[in-house]
Design a protein around this motif. Sequence first.
Motif, short mmCIF file in Angstrom:
data_model
loop_
_atom_site.label_atom_id
_atom_site.label_comp_id
_atom_site.label_asym_id
_atom_site.label_seq_id
_atom_site.Cartn_x
_atom_site.Cartn_y
_atom_site.Cartn_z
N UNK A 53 -3.27 25.61 0.75
CA UNK A 53 -3.94 24.33 0.50
C UNK A 53 -3.03 23.39 -0.28
N UNK A 54 -2.47 23.90 -1.38
CA UNK A 54 -1.68 23.05 -2.26
C UNK A 54 -0.80 23.90 -3.15
N UNK A 99 4.38 18.39 -6.14
CA UNK A 99 3.14 18.88 -5.54
C UNK A 99 3.20 18.75 -4.03
N UNK A 100 2.53 19.66 -3.37
CA UNK A 100 2.45 19.66 -1.91
C UNK A 100 1.00 19.90 -1.52
N UNK A 101 0.54 19.18 -0.52
CA UNK A 101 -0.82 19.36 0.00
C UNK A 101 -0.76 19.47 1.52
N UNK A 102 -1.61 20.30 2.07
CA UNK A 102 -1.73 20.32 3.53
C UNK A 102 -2.48 19.08 3.96
N UNK A 103 -2.26 18.68 5.20
CA UNK A 103 -2.81 17.40 5.68
C UNK A 103 -4.33 17.32 5.54
N UNK A 107 -5.16 16.21 1.86
CA UNK A 107 -4.43 15.11 1.22
C UNK A 107 -5.36 13.96 0.90
N UNK A 108 -5.21 13.43 -0.31
CA UNK A 108 -6.04 12.32 -0.73
C UNK A 108 -7.40 12.73 -1.27
N UNK A 109 -7.75 14.00 -1.12
CA UNK A 109 -9.06 14.48 -1.60
C UNK A 109 -8.91 15.54 -2.70
N UNK A 110 -7.90 16.37 -2.61
CA UNK A 110 -7.68 17.44 -3.58
C UNK A 110 -6.51 17.09 -4.49
N UNK A 116 -12.44 16.63 -4.26
CA UNK A 116 -13.35 15.51 -4.09
C UNK A 116 -13.63 15.27 -2.61
N UNK A 117 -14.67 14.52 -2.35
CA UNK A 117 -15.06 14.18 -0.97
C UNK A 117 -15.09 15.43 -0.10
N UNK A 118 -15.74 16.45 -0.60
CA UNK A 118 -15.74 17.73 0.10
C UNK A 118 -16.48 17.64 1.43
#
Length: 128
Positions: free
Chosen positions: A48-49, A58-62, A65-68, A84-86
């Motif tokens: 996930x991250x 930091x790295x996020x999977x697509x 992104x923008x929520x976690x 957020x915005x689950x």
Amino acid sequence: EVQLVESGGGLVQAGGSLRLSCAASGFTFDDYTIAWFRQAPGKEREGVSCLSSYDGTTVYVDSVKGRFTISDDNAKITAYLQMNSLKPEDTAVYYCAVGWVDYTPQLLVRDERYLGVWGQGRLVTVSS
């Protein structure tokens, strides 16, 4: 004893927020890259991250992104995953883990073989 202890998670409605915590015991995150993975019902575990304690990368999977947001505390003993915005598709058991800081976040988020210590997992359920 070296271990990771997770807390947080639970049940939330779609659009809501949750935070997961991951406390290190017997070590600090100073020499490690922190990773969060998750495993949804019937699916393989996926990254996930990740967060490098070396340079803060930091790295996020697509899909998140923008929520976690991944972070750690100044003492380098607790890591967090703010969600957020689950969405219902975020429902899964979430795991924190660490790998040596020499391994980049970009590598660890894709390949869990490089992760050496794992938390026990916390269930996150997002209802529609």
